[in-house]
Scaffold this motif. Structure first.
Motif, PDB file in Angstrom:
ATOM      1  N   UNK A 182       0.659  -1.475   0.164  1.00  0.00           N
ATOM      2  CA  UNK A 182       0.034   0.018  -0.073  1.00  0.00           C
ATOM      3  C   UNK A 182       0.669   1.125   0.001  1.00  0.00           C
ATOM      4  N   UNK A 183       1.897   1.342  -0.489  1.00  0.00           N
ATOM      5  CA  UNK A 183       2.917   2.436  -0.403  1.00  0.00           C
ATOM      6  C   UNK A 183       3.570   2.680  -1.801  1.00  0.00           C
ATOM      7  N   UNK A 188      -2.496   3.327  -3.095  1.00  0.00           N
ATOM      8  CA  UNK A 188      -3.915   4.164  -2.940  1.00  0.00           C
ATOM      9  C   UNK A 188      -3.737   5.313  -3.838  1.00  0.00           C
ATOM     10  N   UNK A 189      -5.217   5.991  -4.199  1.00  0.00           N
ATOM     11  CA  UNK A 189      -5.126   7.246  -5.213  1.00  0.00           C
ATOM     12  C   UNK A 189      -5.181   6.579  -6.451  1.00  0.00           C
ATOM     13  N   UNK A 190      -5.230   7.748  -7.424  1.00  0.00           N
ATOM     14  CA  UNK A 190      -5.354   7.020  -8.808  1.00  0.00           C
ATOM     15  C   UNK A 190      -4.203   7.860  -9.777  1.00  0.00           C
ATOM     16  N   UNK A 211       2.371   6.631 -10.163  1.00  0.00           N
ATOM     17  CA  UNK A 211       2.970   6.284  -8.629  1.00  0.00           C
ATOM     18  C   UNK A 211       3.051   4.861  -8.902  1.00  0.00           C
ATOM     19  N   UNK A 212       4.651   4.371  -8.671  1.00  0.00           N
ATOM     20  CA  UNK A 212       4.813   2.858  -8.940  1.00  0.00           C
ATOM     21  C   UNK A 212       4.735   2.079  -7.671  1.00  0.00           C
ATOM     22  N   UNK A 213       4.294   0.913  -7.790  1.00  0.00           N
ATOM     23  CA  UNK A 213       4.024   0.023  -6.685  1.00  0.00           C
ATOM     24  C   UNK A 213       5.416  -0.761  -6.491  1.00  0.00           C
ATOM     25  N   UNK A 214       5.462  -1.541  -5.384  1.00  0.00           N
ATOM     26  CA  UNK A 214       6.612  -2.273  -5.100  1.00  0.00           C
ATOM     27  C   UNK A 214       6.992  -3.575  -6.122  1.00  0.00           C
TER      28      UNK A 214
END
Lengths: 130, 187
Positions: B113-114, B136-138, B142-145
């Motif tokens: 979630x970060x 979270x957010x759209x 933003x890049x996930x792990x």
């Protein structure tokens, strides 16, 4: 890497396309020598590592400036393929048909360098500008 | 430099370490065994021989026929040894998979979630399912792990294998996976 004299054991007159298959492919004299004799494995390794270095370099540059947008992805593919093609076709003048054709040579290390490029671009971009 | 995304370096480090661990295991279980080494040398030798036979084609019909037959035998030999080569890799495949799952579990517990990085481009929707997973957010940049870890392991592992000389030989890869029906009639 001392260039082994080709007259070594066999007294035969060293032909123009002197067979130096055992000289390591990374000796500068061979990398820049259009008459060198390449086999598929060696040329493949050299092209692979050139492509990785290019990917890493472009990733760091794009991230540092920074540039954003998918256009730069396309430019990465165009630039690296252009450099690889220019290298084996113009500098080395190898006979592509013998060594796996353009497709084979241009695909050498392509996916690995693409992921390396993306990783470098994202990391440098995220760390330097946020 | 606020280094808001300093975690990405941690992910890079963990992927690097896990790549070395995986290659170490594969070396322990496969690459140092004599069967692998002999298989590897037969593959290299046969594909080199095939390569040289392909480049110089004889003129007289008789030698052409016998040569085609010889090349057939070499091709079949190459296919068999490359199949054995890939079977020998299964042994370490299981252990390596366990390591990757453990590392992945560790990373997802740390970074669930970060957003761990910022993408300098807007990925395609298909890619976003990976690059935006659990974030979270759209904001699509933003890049996930998961995405970063996938990129790390893809680029690091393949280059590490190449660097250590563990990557499959080119001759075998072509013959093993896509058995091209050999045109034995020889026009």
């Amino acid at each position: 890497m001392r260039e082994r004299p080709s007259t070594g054991k066999s007294p035969k007159q060293p032909s123009l396309k002197e067979h130096d298959g055992d000289v390591s492919p990374f000796s500068i004299s061979k990398l820049m020598n259009p008459d060198a004799d390449w086999d598929r494995e060696q040329l493949g390794d050299v092209l692979h590592w050139i492509r990785q270095a290019l990917g890493l370099l472009l990733g760091i540059i794009w991230g540092a400036i920074p540039v954003t947008g998918a256009f730069w992805l396309i430019l990465f593919f165009a630039l690296t393929s252009g450099v690889i093609y220019g290298y084996y076709h113009v500098i080395l003048k190898v006979d592509e048909e013998e060594l796996g054709g353009h497709g084979g040579l241009l695909q050498e290390g392509l996916f690995a360098s693409f992921t390396l490029f993306l990783l470098a671009w994202i990391l440098v971009y995220s760390l330097l500008h946020f | 430099m606020a280094a808001r995304y300093g975690d990405s370096l941690l992910i890079l480090g963990i992927s690097f370490a896990s790549a070395w661990v995986c290659e170490g295991i594969s070396w322990l279980l496969i690459y140092r065994t004599s069967t692998y080494k002999s298989l590897r040398s037969t593959i290299d030798r046969t594909s080199k021989k095939l390569e040289s036979m392909k480049s110089n084609t004889p003129t007289i019909a008789a030698t052409k026929k016998s040569k085609a037959k010889k090349m057939d035998r070499l091709e079949i030999g190459l296919k068999e040894s490359s199949r054995d080569l890939s079977f020998s890799k299964f042994k370490s495949g299981g252990v390596v998979a366990v390591v990757l799952v453990i590392v992945f579990g560790l990373l997802s517990s740390l970074f669930e979630g970060k957003a761990v990085a910022k993408l300098p481009f807007v990925p395609l929707n298909l890619v976003q399912t990976l690059s935006h997973r659990g974030v979270p957010g759209d904001d699509p940049t933003d890049c996930s792990m998961v995405f970063l870890y996938t990129l790390c392991s893809l680029s690091i592992r393949s280059n590490l294998q190449k660097f250590l000389g563990f990557s499959p030989p080119r001759g075998a890869a072509a013959a093993g996976m896509f058995p091209v029906p050999l045109d034995t009639k020889g026009k």
